[in-house]
Design an enzyme around this catalytic site. Sequence first.
Site, PDB file in Angstrom:
ATOM      1  N   ARG A 169       5.295  24.096  -2.002  1.00  0.00           N
ATOM      2  CA  ARG A 169       6.026  25.847  -1.962  1.00  0.00           C
ATOM      3  C   ARG A 169       5.528  26.251  -0.739  1.00  0.00           C
ATOM      4  O   ARG A 169       6.382  27.428   0.215  1.00  0.00           O
ATOM      5  CB  ARG A 169       4.914  26.139  -2.360  1.00  0.00           C
ATOM      6  CG  ARG A 169       5.092  25.986  -4.108  1.00  0.00           C
ATOM      7  CD  ARG A 169       6.091  25.905  -5.110  1.00  0.00           C
ATOM      8  NE  ARG A 169       5.851  25.878  -6.295  1.00  0.00           N
ATOM      9  CZ  ARG A 169       6.095  24.899  -6.565  1.00  0.00           C
ATOM     10  NH1 ARG A 169       6.451  23.372  -5.725  1.00  0.00           N
ATOM     11  NH2 ARG A 169       5.713  24.008  -7.287  1.00  0.00           N
ATOM     12  N   SER A 218       6.896  32.530 -10.869  1.00  0.00           N
ATOM     13  CA  SER A 218       5.566  32.894 -10.574  1.00  0.00           C
ATOM     14  C   SER A 218       5.024  33.155 -10.057  1.00  0.00           C
ATOM     15  O   SER A 218       5.143  33.602  -8.334  1.00  0.00           O
ATOM     16  CB  SER A 218       4.957  30.765 -10.463  1.00  0.00           C
ATOM     17  OG  SER A 218       5.294  30.216 -11.907  1.00  0.00           O
ATOM     18  N   GLU A 289       3.144  33.582  -4.239  1.00  0.00           N
ATOM     19  CA  GLU A 289       4.621  32.828  -4.087  1.00  0.00           C
ATOM     20  C   GLU A 289       4.965  33.469  -4.480  1.00  0.00           C
ATOM     21  O   GLU A 289       6.486  33.729  -3.296  1.00  0.00           O
ATOM     22  CB  GLU A 289       4.594  31.731  -5.565  1.00  0.00           C
ATOM     23  CG  GLU A 289       5.576  30.517  -5.409  1.00  0.00           C
ATOM     24  CD  GLU A 289       5.333  29.657  -6.476  1.00  0.00           C
ATOM     25  OE1 GLU A 289       6.298  29.544  -7.437  1.00  0.00           O
ATOM     26  OE2 GLU A 289       4.011  28.981  -7.003  1.00  0.00           O
TER      27      GLU A 289
END
Length: 297
Positions: A169, A218, A289
């Site tokens: 990520r 998310s 995130e």
Amino acid sequence: MMTLPIVKGEYKKDYNLKHLTWFKVGGNAEIFFKPFDSEDLASFLRQNKQKLPITTFGAGSNIIIRDGGIEGVTIKLGQSFSNIDFIDDNHLVVGSSCLNYNLAKFCQANAISGFEFLVGIPGTIGGGAAMNAGAYGSEFKDIIVRIEAIDFAGNFLTFTNEEIGFKYRSNNLPKNLIILKAIFKVNKGDSENILLRMNEINATRSRTQPIKERTGGSTFANPEGGLKSWQLIDKAGLRGYRIGGASVSELHCNFMINNGDATAKDLEDLGNFVRQNVFEDSGVKLNWEIKRIGKYV
């Protein structure tokens, strides 16, 4: 006094960004700019002698814009940055504002495998490349050959997969960078099998995620060691927990929902409350995130 560079594209002042985000919250952009094309964007950046603050904005799917809005210039790349083309039989070039879903559908129609996972990731190619988005066992790092970008000084740059330095990520790219295009490798597959896999992914999403709600995807990245954020949130007893108009999804604990009257503050406060309680319960620090940008009120 703010002096804006002369451009071919469009400026809008005090522009409401709320309607562009999936959460439907947040303040206004002081200046909203949609460049005509990459040369227009480069011209703007090179003329930005006042060093006006620059924020880039994609599909609005994995972001909270704070209630005080965004200072400076918010740049959104439009339709002219969304093309999908073959470079040759082995490579695709895709504009950064192309939606992940649209690229997945294009690849299915052209019997190109390896892009099926994109059907389950809201957002744009540029945003996905920037955060190495992934799902269902695949990530952007698995399919990207290189990216073409521009820095805030107006210089065009190219970065190979290795130079991007993909991580979970994240990546090692400079911060003051706008991704313009991504070049992908092409692996031929069977169109019917690709469609079956995409349908499986869509069915799983519908069953396990609150995709019909006002959500931002998310909330937290999964921590190291194979742990799942949603499991830690559930273990801390936070399924359905609510602050103001924001709540933790009953269906999937790693999703926050705007129940209709949430503010950006409600959502960010809820996320921080979840982080604090998970740490107290499990000793694990969850990392956001979802990107949070803009000013507090």
